[in-house]
Design an enzyme around this catalytic site. Structure first.
Site, mmCIF file in Angstrom:
data_model
loop_
_atom_site.group_PDB
_atom_site.id
_atom_site.type_symbol
_atom_site.label_atom_id
_atom_site.label_comp_id
_atom_site.label_asym_id
_atom_site.label_seq_id
_atom_site.Cartn_x
_atom_site.Cartn_y
_atom_site.Cartn_z
ATOM 1 N N LYS A 115 1.524 34.220 76.107
ATOM 2 C CA LYS A 115 0.693 34.833 75.068
ATOM 3 C C LYS A 115 1.550 35.252 73.876
ATOM 4 C CE LYS A 115 -2.706 36.510 78.419
ATOM 5 N NZ LYS A 115 -1.964 36.070 79.614
ATOM 6 N N GLU A 154 9.256 43.577 77.333
ATOM 7 C CA GLU A 154 9.220 43.218 78.750
ATOM 8 C C GLU A 154 10.249 44.063 79.483
ATOM 9 O OE1 GLU A 154 8.802 42.175 82.381
ATOM 10 O OE2 GLU A 154 7.382 41.409 80.901
ATOM 11 N N GLY A 162 6.262 39.242 79.487
ATOM 12 C CA GLY A 162 6.764 38.193 80.358
ATOM 13 C C GLY A 162 5.650 37.434 81.060
ATOM 14 N N CYS A 198 -5.338 39.037 84.708
ATOM 15 C CA CYS A 198 -5.667 37.753 85.317
ATOM 16 C C CYS A 198 -6.315 38.032 86.666
ATOM 17 C CB CYS A 198 -4.425 36.878 85.475
ATOM 18 S SG CYS A 198 -4.834 35.196 85.994
ATOM 19 N N GLY A 256 5.904 35.085 78.644
ATOM 20 C CA GLY A 256 5.981 34.742 77.235
ATOM 21 C C GLY A 256 4.920 33.820 76.696
#
Length: 477
Positions: free
Chosen positions: A299, A318, A295, A415, A297
Site C-alpha cells: 500500500k 514500520e 510493512g 485483511c 510495503g
C-alpha cells in the site's frame, strides 16, 4: 547375489565419499519439498508462501515438479480440516496421537487420493516412498496402511461419513466439508449476517471460495509503470483498480516491470482501500500523508506514487526493521522521491499530533481475509486470537486519529472480516472520542458493487474475487 543383498532397505556399499560432492537429489523432489513445507508449518509456524519458493529455488526445482510441489502444498493446507476428519476415521486410535512427523505424510497422501487425478496406487506408493526417507520404515508401514484405507472411498463418499448431519448442525457440516475450524466458520457467518440456524448459502459460497486458487493481481506503481506495460507482457485488464492487471498464468517475476521494481504483486482490494483514502476530499492542506503500519510495503508503494503525483509526501512507518527494509525497497524511486521510510512504533508516535492530512492504519489482524493465499492461517489462529489483537488495534486507531489534523481523514484497514477486529473496533474507538465522524466508504469505491456495510466497506472473495479487506473512513473534527 543373494536376496539379502538385494533388499531395498539395505544401502549398497560405496567407496569413500569425495569431498565437495553434493548429496544426491531426492528422487521425488516435489513430494519431498511439499512434505518439508507442511512439516515446517506445523512445527515452527513457517509461512508456506515464503518457504516453498525458497526451497524450490534452493534445490533448482522447476517446471512440472515445481507445479506439483505447489499444488500438493497449498491443496493439502487448504483441505487439511476435511482430510483430518477422514484420516481420523482411518486410524485405529485418535488422530491426535499420531506422531507429528507422520501427520504431514498422511495429509499429503490424502490430498493426492481425494483431490487430484493421480492414480491411487501411484499416490500411495510415491507417498510411502517419501515416508521411508523422512520418518523411517516402521512408520512408513503405518502410513501405507492408513492411506490404503483412505483410498477405499472417494471424497464424496467420505463426506457423509465424517461430516456432521447438515440438518442437525449446518455450520458444523460446512466447516468439515469446506475445511475450516468451526469457530472460524461461525465468525465468517456472523460477518456476512447469516444466522447459524438459517440460510447459510452465502457462508457456504465464501468457505468454498477460500479453497480456490487466487488469481495473481499486479500493481503498476503510479508514475513508474502503466497498466499498458503489464498488458503488453501478457497480463489482462483488472476489474476495479485503475492501477491493476491480472496475470492469467506464469511467474510474475518474469515480467520486466516486476523485475525492475516498477510493478509488484498486490491484491486488488488492497489497492482499492488505499485508493479510497486518497479520494476523500479534504479542505486546506493535502501535503502530508502517513502509513502507520507500512510493512511489507504494498500500500505504501501505491500511496507513495500517488502522493508524488499530487506534490504530497508520504511517511511510511514500520516497527520491524526487516519489514521496514522491504517497505523502503517497495517505495524506492517513487515520483519525486515522495515516500520516506522510518523504523518507528506507531503506538508511541515519533511525530507530533495533528501533523498529517491523510493517515492509513493497516492494523495487524488475524489474516482471515487472505485464507486463499495463506491457507495455513486458518489452522494457526484460535478463537481467542482476535481478542488478543483488539487492544493493539484500538490503540493504533486512536494514535491514527491523534496524528490526523482537524479536517484530515483516517483509513482503518484490516485483511479480515471478523467483526471483533473490524466494526467492533471502530465502534469502540468512536465511543471513546467526540472528534470523529464517519465517511461513507462505498462513496469512494464507485467501481465496486455490493461492498457497503453501513458506513464501512467490506470486500469478499466470493463476491469480488479479492481478499476480504475491511475499510472504515473517519474524518477528524
Amino acid at each position: 547375489m543373494n536376496d539379502r543383498s538385494r533388499s531395498p532397505y539395505r544401502p549398497a556399499r560405496r567407496g569413500p565419499k569425495r569431498r565437495g560432492t553434493p548429496p544426491p537429489a531426492p528422487k521425488d523432489p516435489a513430494r519431498r519439498i511439499a512434505y518439508e513445507v507442511l512439516r515446517a508449518v506445523d512445527a515452527r509456524d513457517a509461512y508456506a508462501n515464503l518457504l516453498l519458493p525458497s526451497l524450490l529455488r534452493e534445490r533448482g526445482v522447476t517446471g512440472r515438479d515445481a507445479a506439483l510441489a505447489t499444488e500438493l502444498t497449498y491443496g493439502t493446507l487448504r483441505r487439511q480440516g476435511t482430510y483430518d476428519a477422514i484420516l481420523d476415521a482411518c486410524v485405529d486410535r485418535s488422530l491426535r496421537s499420531v506422531d507429528a512427523e507422520v501427520l504431514p505424510v498422511l495429509r499429503l497422501g490424502a490430498h493426492q487420493l481425494l483431490a487430484t487425478k493421480i492414480p491411487p496406487h501411484a499416490a500411495v506408493s510415491a507417498t510411502v516412498d517419501v515416508a521411508r526417507k523422512v520418518v523411517g520404515h516402521h512408520r512408513a508401514r503405518f502410513a501405507n496402511a492408513v492411506l490404503r484405507r483412505v483410498s477405499a472411498r472417494g471424497l464424496e463418499e467420505w463426506l457423509p461419513i465424517v461430516a456432521p448431519d447438515r440438518a442437525a448442525d449446518p455450520l458444523g457440516h460446512l466447516a468439515v466439508v469446506h475445511s475450516h475450524p468451526r469457530w472460524m466458520a461461525e465468525a465468517l457467518a456472523a460477518a456476512l449476517g447469516d444466522a447459524p440456524d438459517g440460510d447459510l448459502a452465502e457462508t457456504e459460497r465464501l468457505l468454498a471460495a477460500h479453497n480456490e486458487r487466487p488469481r495473481v493481481t499486479l500493481l503498476a506503481k503510479p508514475g513508474r509503470a502503466a497498466v499498458a506495460d503489464l498488458i503488453g507482457d501478457g497480463a489482462t485488464e483488472a476489474r476495479y483498480s485503475p492501477h491493476a492487471a491480472y496475470l492469467p498464468e506464469g511467474d510474475p517475476g518474469a515480467l520486466r516491470a516486476v523485475r525492475q521494481g516498477r510493478a509488484a504483486v498486490q491484491d486488488e482490494a488492497s489497492q482499492m482501500v488505499a485508493l479510497a483514502l486518497t479520494r476523500v476530499a479534504v479542505e486546506g492542506s493535502d501535503a502530508r500523508w502517513l502509513d502507520m503500519c507500512a510493512g511489507p510495503g504494498g500500500k505504501a508503494a501505491l500511496l507513495g506514487g500517488l502522493a508524488g503525483q499530487r506534490d504530497a509526501r508520504l511517511l511510511a512507518a514500520e516497527v520491524q526493521p526487516a519489514r521496514a527494509r522491504l517497505v523502503a525497497g517497495a517505495v524506492e524511486r517513487s515520483v519525486r522521491d515522495a515516500a520516506r521510510t522510518v523504523v518507528a512504533d506507531s503506538t508511541r508516535p515519533a511525530w507530533r499530533a495533528g501533523a498529517f492530512d491523510r493517515v492509513l492504519v493497516d492494523a495487524p489482524c488475524t489474516g482471515m481475509g487472505a485464507l486463499r493465499r495463506r491457507p495455513e492461517a486458518r489452522w494457526r489462529r484460535t478463537p481467542g486470537t482476535a481478542a488478543e489483537l483488539a487492544p493493539l488495534q484500538r490503540d493504533l486507531l486512536h494514535r491514527a486519529l491523534d496524528a490526523a489534523r482537524s479536517g484530515g481523514v483516517v483509513a482503518y484497514v484490516t485483511c479480515s472480516p471478523h467483526l471483533a477486529e473490524t466494526r467492533d473496533i471502530v465502534a469502540a474507538v468512536r465511543a471513546e472520542r467526540s472528534d470523529t465522524e464517519p465517511v461513507r466508504a462505498a462513496d469512494h469505491l464507485a467501481e465496486v458493487p455490493d461492498v457497503a456495510v453501513g458506513d464501512h466497506a467490506q470486500f469478499w472473495p466470493h463476491r469480488h474475487g479479492t481478499d476480504a479487506m475491511f475499510l472504515a473512513l473517519l474524518r477528524k473534527l
